[in-house]
Design a protein around this motif. Sequence first.
Motif, PDB file in Angstrom:
ATOM      1  N   PRO A  76       0.837  -1.199   0.000  1.00 13.94           N
ATOM      2  CA  PRO A  76       0.000   0.000   0.000  1.00 13.94           C
ATOM      3  C   PRO A  76       0.874   1.251   0.000  1.00 13.94           C
ATOM      4  N   LEU A  77       0.340   2.329  -0.515  1.00 11.00           N
ATOM      5  CA  LEU A  77       1.074   3.583  -0.598  1.00 11.00           C
ATOM      6  C   LEU A  77       1.624   4.003   0.763  1.00 11.00           C
ATOM      7  N   SER A  78       0.861   3.806   1.834  1.00 14.54           N
ATOM      8  CA  SER A  78       1.309   4.234   3.167  1.00 14.54           C
ATOM      9  C   SER A  78       2.614   3.552   3.575  1.00 14.54           C
ATOM     10  N   ILE A  79       2.777   2.283   3.237  1.00 15.13           N
ATOM     11  CA  ILE A  79       4.022   1.575   3.578  1.00 15.13           C
ATOM     12  C   ILE A  79       5.163   2.093   2.710  1.00 15.13           C
ATOM     13  N   TRP A  80       4.898   2.312   1.428  1.00 12.07           N
ATOM     14  CA  TRP A  80       5.933   2.868   0.562  1.00 12.07           C
ATOM     15  C   TRP A  80       6.431   4.212   1.107  1.00 12.07           C
ATOM     16  N   LEU A  81       5.518   5.085   1.463  1.00  7.21           N
ATOM     17  CA  LEU A  81       5.905   6.414   1.939  1.00  7.21           C
ATOM     18  C   LEU A  81       6.677   6.347   3.256  1.00  7.21           C
ATOM     19  N   ALA A  82       6.268   5.456   4.152  1.00  8.83           N
ATOM     20  CA  ALA A  82       6.906   5.356   5.467  1.00  8.83           C
ATOM     21  C   ALA A  82       8.259   4.643   5.412  1.00  8.83           C
ATOM     22  N   ARG A  83       8.438   3.730   4.448  1.00  6.23           N
ATOM     23  CA  ARG A  83       9.635   2.877   4.444  1.00  6.23           C
ATOM     24  C   ARG A  83      10.396   2.940   3.121  1.00  6.23           C
ATOM     25  N   ARG A  84      10.276   4.032   2.427  1.00 11.65           N
ATOM     26  CA  ARG A  84      10.852   4.184   1.094  1.00 11.65           C
ATOM     27  C   ARG A  84      12.337   3.817   1.043  1.00 11.65           C
ATOM     28  N   ALA A  85      13.145   4.410   1.906  1.00  4.63           N
ATOM     29  CA  ALA A  85      14.598   4.168   1.885  1.00  4.63           C
ATOM     30  C   ALA A  85      14.909   2.694   2.121  1.00  4.63           C
ATOM     31  N   GLU A  86      14.234   2.100   3.070  1.00  4.57           N
ATOM     32  CA  GLU A  86      14.443   0.673   3.371  1.00  4.57           C
ATOM     33  C   GLU A  86      14.092  -0.192   2.160  1.00  4.57           C
ATOM     34  N   LEU A  87      12.984   0.107   1.511  1.00  7.21           N
ATOM     35  CA  LEU A  87      12.532  -0.689   0.372  1.00  7.21           C
ATOM     36  C   LEU A  87      13.451  -0.535  -0.832  1.00  7.21           C
ATOM     37  N   ILE A  88      13.937   0.659  -1.067  1.00  8.32           N
ATOM     38  CA  ILE A  88      14.872   0.877  -2.177  1.00  8.32           C
ATOM     39  C   ILE A  88      16.163   0.117  -1.923  1.00  8.32           C
ATOM     40  N   ALA A  89      16.643   0.138  -0.686  1.00  7.96           N
ATOM     41  CA  ALA A  89      17.885  -0.556  -0.338  1.00  7.96           C
ATOM     42  C   ALA A  89      17.733  -2.066  -0.413  1.00  7.96           C
ATOM     43  N   GLY A  90      16.506  -2.573  -0.353  1.00  6.39           N
ATOM     44  CA  GLY A  90      16.262  -4.014  -0.353  1.00  6.39           C
ATOM     45  C   GLY A  90      16.575  -4.717  -1.654  1.00  6.39           C
ATOM     46  N   GLN A  91      16.737  -3.990  -2.725  1.00  6.51           N
ATOM     47  CA  GLN A  91      17.140  -4.554  -4.015  1.00  6.51           C
ATOM     48  C   GLN A  91      16.218  -5.666  -4.528  1.00  6.51           C
ATOM     49  N   ARG A  92      14.922  -5.529  -4.310  1.00  5.87           N
ATOM     50  CA  ARG A  92      13.996  -6.490  -4.904  1.00  5.87           C
ATOM     51  C   ARG A  92      12.975  -5.726  -5.726  1.00  5.87           C
TER      52      ARG A  92
END
Length: 173
Positions: free
Chosen positions: A39-55
Amino acid sequence: MPRIIKNESIVEDDWQVLTPADGEAPEAVALPDGLVLLPLSIWLARRAELIAGQRPLGVWLDSDEGPEALAGDVDRFAVIGVNFPKFTDGRSYSSARLLRERYGYQGEIRALGDVLHDQLFYMRRCGIDAYALRADKDIDKALAGLHVFSETYQAAADQTQPLFMRRVAQEPA
């Protein structure tokens, strides 16, 4: 494994849609393994973590969320879902069209939620190219819904020229 319509074919769906519990903080949501539409809310809250996750990343917008929040990031996503919470709520048509035309998104836009076969043709006109139908609908019959009309008059995300311009281009000089 569930099936979806994607690029006018029925395929297995490798993505799972994450829907957190009501009131659950985006930072506290456990992210499952594999391909996940967040969901958009998770993307906005955890953007840096998700980008670093390389998936591969996927996000979905609810009908009351516009694509403006993704404007600088659309190229990061393999899939962007647009939710239709009920078939009478058409706001996600606008989100899909904005993603294609204003933000230049070239990846998969997937219709989620209360998706019915008689909407598919119009969803495609707005730039949606994948459809997760309601579980109680026949996906094989729904595939025909993409070809209800043989010609379109107006320009849209799937046809950038109106019919009169296409006809003029075909006339001999």
